[in-house]
Structures are given as C-alpha cells and as structure tokens.
Design a protein around this motif. Structure first.
Motif, mmCIF file in Angstrom:
data_model
loop_
_atom_site.group_PDB
_atom_site.id
_atom_site.type_symbol
_atom_site.label_atom_id
_atom_site.label_comp_id
_atom_site.label_asym_id
_atom_site.label_seq_id
_atom_site.Cartn_x
_atom_site.Cartn_y
_atom_site.Cartn_z
ATOM 1 N N ASP A 127 0.842 -1.196 0.000
ATOM 2 C CA ASP A 127 0.000 0.000 0.000
ATOM 3 C C ASP A 127 0.877 1.246 0.000
ATOM 4 N N GLY A 128 0.604 2.155 -0.931
ATOM 5 C CA GLY A 128 1.398 3.372 -1.046
ATOM 6 C C GLY A 128 1.427 4.226 0.206
ATOM 7 N N LEU A 129 0.373 4.148 1.012
ATOM 8 C CA LEU A 129 0.312 4.950 2.237
ATOM 9 C C LEU A 129 1.300 4.468 3.303
ATOM 10 N N LEU A 131 9.677 0.173 -6.952
ATOM 11 C CA LEU A 131 8.395 0.838 -6.751
ATOM 12 C C LEU A 131 7.454 0.660 -7.930
ATOM 13 N N ASP A 132 6.291 0.076 -7.660
ATOM 14 C CA ASP A 132 5.211 0.021 -8.650
ATOM 15 C C ASP A 132 4.538 1.390 -8.661
ATOM 16 N N LEU A 133 3.893 1.731 -9.758
ATOM 17 C CA LEU A 133 3.218 3.031 -9.837
ATOM 18 C C LEU A 133 1.733 2.953 -9.523
ATOM 19 N N ILE A 134 1.112 1.823 -9.823
ATOM 20 C CA ILE A 134 -0.320 1.678 -9.546
ATOM 21 C C ILE A 134 -0.461 0.905 -8.243
ATOM 22 N N LEU A 135 -0.807 1.638 -7.204
ATOM 23 C CA LEU A 135 -0.884 1.076 -5.853
ATOM 24 C C LEU A 135 -2.164 1.522 -5.164
ATOM 25 N N GLY A 174 -4.089 3.177 -2.039
ATOM 26 C CA GLY A 174 -3.750 4.195 -1.040
ATOM 27 C C GLY A 174 -3.107 5.440 -1.607
ATOM 28 N N LEU A 175 -1.967 5.296 -2.238
ATOM 29 C CA LEU A 175 -1.204 6.428 -2.760
ATOM 30 C C LEU A 175 -0.445 5.935 -3.978
ATOM 31 N N ASP A 176 -0.559 6.645 -5.099
ATOM 32 C CA ASP A 176 0.101 6.147 -6.305
ATOM 33 C C ASP A 176 1.618 6.298 -6.216
ATOM 34 N N GLY A 177 2.298 5.527 -7.051
ATOM 35 C CA GLY A 177 3.751 5.484 -7.022
ATOM 36 C C GLY A 177 4.434 6.800 -7.335
ATOM 37 N N PHE A 178 3.816 7.626 -8.172
ATOM 38 C CA PHE A 178 4.415 8.937 -8.454
ATOM 39 C C PHE A 178 4.493 9.779 -7.184
#
Length: 131
Positions: A42-44, A60-64, A66-70
C-alpha cells in the motif's frame, strides 16, 4: 585484529508491489542474492516502512492502493534521509510521458513489467547496491 574480516551487512531492498505473484517472484530472487527484502503493498505505508527499514534500493510500482507510485516517489525524494536512495520503477504503465515523469522525479530506471525479465531487474539492483 589478526586476519579478522569485517562482516558485511546484507544490502536492503524495499519492494513496493501489490501484485502478490510478482512480489513473491521478486522477493525470492532478491533473497537468493542475499538482499534483506521487505514488501509493502500500500502506497500509504511506504514512507513509514522506508524510515524504519532504511533501504539501499527501492523497487516501486506506480499503480498502488492508497497512494500512487508517483506521489510515493515524490515523497521519498523530498525526505532528507531517503532522497539519495535509488528508486527503480516497475510498472505496466508504458507511455513515454510516464517514464519521463518518473525519471524527472528522480527514478534511477524504469522497467515495464510486461517487457522485462526479473533477472534484468535483479541485475540492476545488484549493480546499484554494490556501488
């Protein structure tokens, strides 16, 4: 001190990937190469985990959730203690603008999941971690 060899610590990789199959494949490959590896889904949760774990490399994946990878990448590169940690993007987002955006935010390299062998990712991690 006679003939004693300094024990080297294993390098640490923070893997941020919510796809369980890919995460398991990467974790197994990294651990075979003697990397201490933690997977966050989870990006968070990335910043807290990164501050505790103090990784040498982040995948790091970009599509996550909670919070996107960017945004995760932006936060990592804005953190005083984490900004020098190399971040490799592993994503299925493959447009030139996404690749350029990630690199502009400070990504070391960008791997498109569908087109990249896991061995190539591991080789890149080993190269940068052993600098």
């Amino acid at each position: 001190m006679f003939g004693r060899k300094k024990l080297e610590k294993n390098k640490k990789v923070l893997l941020v990937e919510d796809d369980a199959l890919l995460a398991n494949i990467l974790m197994d490959s990294l651990m075979r190469e003697k990397f201490d590896t933690v997977n966050i889904k989870d990006g968070l949760q990335v910043m807290e985990a990164a501050k505790k774990f103090q990784p040498d490399v982040v995948l790091l994946d970009l599509i996550l959730p909670g919070l996107d990878g960017f945004e995760v990448l932006r936060q990592l590169k804005n953190d005083v203690k984490l900004k020098t940690v190399p971040v490799f993007i592993i994503s299925n987002l493959d447009s030139i603008s996404e690749v350029e955006s990630a690199k502009a935010l400070g990504a070391e390299d960008y791997f498109i999941k569908a087109n990249t062998d896991v061995g190539k990712i591991i080789k890149a991690v080993k190269k940068i971690a052993n600098k």
